[in-house]
Design a protein around this motif. Structure first.
Motif: not given
Ligand code: LMR
Length: 336
Positions: A147-152
């Motif tokens: 999710a963090a990769l997806d977001k940032y």
């Protein structure tokens, strides 16, 4: 390949919970943060952490791969003083192309605009823990990281998952990052590949770089299938099939396979710690090849039409069914 190319800084994020690499230099404006998650809770010891950081930084900064790097190290707040020590050591290595090292405990800093993410950490199996408990804990970890990769991160980010069970963790990270192409995710079986090359090389009394086209099929576990049916060995200047070079089919179909399958466990038994140096080297080999491409292709592709004999098919089916079982259990947890 690199002559004349304008080199941009590659931001490399190393998060203590995950790992990975890839892409062509020419198509990338690299600000590659490598994510190298390392923490005391992970199954990587401090020694491994240092090895990984050094190898990653040193490999990508080597003259053959002149890629400037910004290295981002993400960990939990109590580990920040340790990261400061790692930063000092990296500075003391005087690596010519390591432009900056950023230690952080903030996900939004760690994952921002990443070009490459190496996800190292995972929940290690502890005494009394069932495989399902392990999967459950890791689904939670890799869901968060995906999710963090997806977001940032950049949509072109190349993600290498190292933390075990690496294949399934990689799947969860990818599923949790739907805006990033799934082709950008891979998990570390390069260590198994290197082990297999080295075993064959030793058997033939040549150095490991004389062995090529070794394949690791399936799970990074004791069901994996190291396959040398398509491998070649350079013997005194001529390339011969691995089976012909080794001249011992029983060994290739027996002890060779079990040695590679059990190597991680053998290292743990001997060191009382998981593999560190060899894992770090494999991570660098993997990330470098994904990022720069292999010598011949500068990219990767699926090889179609490989002939697979009955022996190989049975081994591939066995490891595939373990992967399917792991996947189904993990996806159950992901949907909860
Ligand atoms: C290895 O192959 O050396 C490791 O993945 C083993 C482990 O379980 O840490």
């Amino acid at each position: 390949m690199l002559q004349g190319a304008r080199l941009h800084e590659m931001k490399v994020f190393e998060w203590l919970l995950t790992y990975h690499p890839y892409t062509s230099l020419l198509s990338c404006q690299m600000s590659v943060p490598w994510i190298l998650p390392l923490s005391c809770n992970s199954d990587l010891c401090g020694c491994c952490f240092s090895h990984i950081v050094l190898f990653t930084a040193d490999t990508l900064c080597s003259p053959s791969c002149p890629q400037p790097i910004i290295l981002i190290l993400l960990d939990i707040p109590p580990m920040l003083p340790v990261l400061d020590g790692v930063v000092m050591e990296l500075q003391d290595c005087a690596l010519p192309l390591l432009r900056e090292v950023i230690p952080t405990d903030k996900v939004e800093v760690g994952f921002k605009d990443l070009d490459a993410a190496i996800l190292v950490g995972s929940m290690p199996r502890k005494e009394g823990m069932e495989r399902k408990d392990l999967l459950k804990a890791n689904v939670a970890i890799f869901k968060t990281q995906g999710a963090a990769l997806d977001k940032y991160a950049k949509k072109t980010v190349k993600v290498l998952v190292v933390g075990n069970p690496a294949n399934t963790n990689c799947l969860i990270a990818s599923k949790s990052a739907p805006s990033i192409p799934k082709e950008n995710f891979s998990c570390l079986t390069r260590l198994d590949h290197n082990r297999a090359c080295s075993q064959v090389a030793m058997r033939c009394s040549v150095s490991a770089d004389n062995v090529k086209n070794v394949i690791i099929w399936g799970n990074h576990s004791s069901t994996q299938y190291p396959d040398v049916h398509h491998a070649k060995v350079n013997l005194h200047g001529s390339e011969v099939a691995a089976y012909e070079a080794v001249k011992d089919d029983n060994w290739l179909r027996g002890d060779f396979i079990s040695t590679v399958q059990q190597r991680g466990a053998a290292v743990i038994k001997a060191r009382k710690l998981s593999s560190a140096m060899s894992a770090a080297k494999a991570i660098c080999d993997h990330m470098r090849d994904i990022w720069f491409g292999t010598k011949e292709n500068k990219t990767w592709k699926i090889v179609d039409g490989l002939p697979i004999n009955d022996f190989s098919r049975a081994k591939m089916d066995a490891t595939a069914s373990e992967l399917v079982e792991e996947r189904d259990t993990a996806l159950d947890f992901l949907s909860q």
